[in-house]
Design an enzyme around this catalytic site. Structure first.
Site, PDB file in Angstrom:
ATOM      1  N   LYS A 125       5.195  -4.652   3.995  1.00 49.75           N
ATOM      2  CA  LYS A 125       4.141  -3.697   4.380  1.00 49.75           C
ATOM      3  C   LYS A 125       4.218  -3.451   5.897  1.00 49.75           C
ATOM      4  CE  LYS A 125       2.987  -3.239   0.187  1.00 49.75           C
ATOM      5  NZ  LYS A 125       1.973  -3.730  -0.701  1.00 49.75           N
TER       6      LYS A 125
HETATM    7  C1  LIG Z   1       1.561  -4.065  -2.163  1.00 50.36           C
HETATM    8  C2  LIG Z   1       0.443  -3.361  -2.840  1.00 50.36           C
HETATM    9  C3  LIG Z   1      -0.676  -4.054  -3.346  1.00 50.36           C
HETATM   10  C4  LIG Z   1      -0.737  -5.544  -3.442  1.00 50.36           C
HETATM   11  O1  LIG Z   1      -0.576  -6.187  -2.242  1.00 50.36           O
HETATM   12  P1  LIG Z   1      -0.371  -7.786  -2.211  1.00 50.36           P
HETATM   13  O2  LIG Z   1      -0.725  -8.144  -0.809  1.00 50.36           O
HETATM   14  O3  LIG Z   1       1.067  -8.026  -2.539  1.00 50.36           O
HETATM   15  O4  LIG Z   1      -1.279  -8.378  -3.203  1.00 50.36           O
HETATM   16  C5  LIG Z   1      -1.718  -3.310  -3.859  1.00 50.36           C
HETATM   17  N1  LIG Z   1      -1.683  -1.974  -3.900  1.00 50.36           N
HETATM   18  C6  LIG Z   1      -0.619  -1.269  -3.457  1.00 50.36           C
HETATM   19  C7  LIG Z   1      -0.645   0.221  -3.518  1.00 50.36           C
HETATM   20  C8  LIG Z   1       0.481  -1.951  -2.936  1.00 50.36           C
HETATM   21  O5  LIG Z   1       1.568  -1.263  -2.546  1.00 50.36           O
END
Ligand SMILES: *Cc1c(COP(=O)(O)O)cnc(C)c1O
Length: 385
Positions: free
Chosen positions: A185
């Site tokens: 991210k």
């Molecule tokens: C990555 C992601 C999540 C989940 O994030 P985590 O921190 O891995 O639990 C939720 N929603 C979207 C749109 C994502 O891309």
């Protein structure tokens, strides 16, 4: 052709993060403690919101938001199928029912004109997913949420650093905005997430739910000036962030705007190149937003090509370029078909985009050379047809 494989994404971890983690390890305090507090305060300052609760994933952040807002079995929650499965899984974990609304074909965000058709007396909330870092049409969605008295939660996993009409995502008038700090991210704490909100009572409930429903964190129990006593007041979860994770976050948040600036620069180069190519449609950015540029999803104009999206991805891989697809629409997954009765054809826009989309590598750790390699590989594949 490039010699080493270029991964679809990589985190940017600097020496400061490494030293901060070592400092935490040597300190003797590794679970939620002083560094989580610092990270929460830095995030709160960056976002400009009332409260921030750091947790161990965005999935946990979304789950806790629903729980703390009182979502109960049988409640219907509106969202889109064009998201990561976490968005809808947490609804089911509360006993709720995800009700999907198709996406808008320009932004891949929820098509707000189709929301009201799906509202029933059981509808309790909307989860707006800011796809790729592009904020949803928040004025329109907020208006609908107010009209029907629904909670409005933002899945802002891609949108840290994004702005809607000049306001940071995380500081809007919604019930909660949930961020992800998963390694690929925009910033990372290895695993991690956070909830940004303004309602102090809900924030306190989220904090309690994040640690077994105990009304006092470990740091408040084991540090010198505090007592061992505690009470369990809700049926909670074990979702707290650790000081090791926060050690990364404390420095990552300082670098976020620079990271986004590099992403923007690379997007401009991609745009300039691919806008000339008729087989490709480049991602649209609305003019009333700041886009955090988490993803660069191109669309293949399949009517102009002799091959499909999957062949395009294999051809990239053969040229040592990684890529990804965001997302396989949730209603097409076996579990969702079986349990919610969804079928192919139910969300035609999401399905059409899914068949045409490829997310190209886009991250600050990439060099110009890497970027050129991606561009050359794409051109080479298209020339071959
Ligand atoms: C990555 C992601 C999540 C989940 O994030 P985590 O921190 O891995 O639990 C939720 N929603 C979207 C749109 C994502 O891309």
């Amino acid at each position: 052709m490039r010699e080493a494989f270029l991964p679809f994404s990589l985190p940017s971890i600097g020496e400061q993060e490494v030293l901060e983690v070592i400092d935490t390890l040597r300190s003797g305090w590794m679970s939620s403690g002083p560094k989580v507090k610092i990270f929460e305060e830095k995030l709160r300052n960056y976002l400009g919101c009332g409260k921030v609760v750091a947790v161990n994933s965005c999935t946990a952040a979304l789950h806790l938001s629903l729980v703390a807002l009182g979502i109960k079995p049988g409640d219907e929650i509106i969202t889109t199928p064009f998201t990561f499965v976490a968005t809808a899984n947490v609804i089911l974990h509360c006993g709720g029912i995800p009700v999907f609304v198709d996406i808008d074909e320009a932004t891949f965000n929820i098509d707000f004109t189709k929301i009201e058709d799906k509202i029933t007396e059981k509808t309790k909330a909307i989860i707006a997913v800011h796809y790729g870092g592009q904020p949803c049409d928040m004025d329109a969605i907020t208006k609908i949420a107010r009209k029907y008295n629904l909670f409005l939660i933002e899945d802002a996993a891609h949108a840290i650093g994004s702005k809607y009409k000049g306001k940071k995502i995380g500081s809007l008038e919604t019930d909660a905005a949930c961020f992800s700090f998963y390694p690929i991210k925009n910033i990372t704490t290895a695993e991690g997430g956070a909830i940004a909100l303004n309602n102090q009572r809900v924030a306190e409930r989220i904090r309690i739910y994040s640690l077994h429903g105990i009304n006092k964190g470990a740091y408040n129990r084991y540090s010198r000036e505090n007592s061992w006593q505690y009470e369990v007041v809700y049926l909670g979860f074990k979702y707290n962030m650790t000081d090791i994770q926060a050690s990364l976050g404390i420095h990552q948040i300082d670098k976020l705007d620079e990271f986004i600036a590099v992403r923007e620069k690379y997007c401009r180069i991609y745009d300039e190149t691919f806008q000339e190519i008729e087989e490709i449609t480049t991602p649209l950015v609305k003019n009333n937003v700041k886009h955090a540029r988490h993803l660069y999803p191109i669309l293949l104009n399949l009517d102009k090509l002799q091959f499909g999206r999957d062949e395009f991805i294999s051809a990239l891989r053969k040229r040592n370029i990684g890529s990804s697809v965001h997302f396989i629409p949730l209603h097409l997954h076996p579990f969702y078909r079986k349990h919610l009765g969804y079928m192919e054809g139910d969300f035609p826009v999401a399905e059409n985009i899914y068949h045409r989309t490829v997310s190209l590598p886009l991250y600050p750790k990439m060099t110009y050379r890497d970027l050129e390699d991606v561009i050359d590989a794409v051109k080479d594949i298209l020339k071959a047809t």
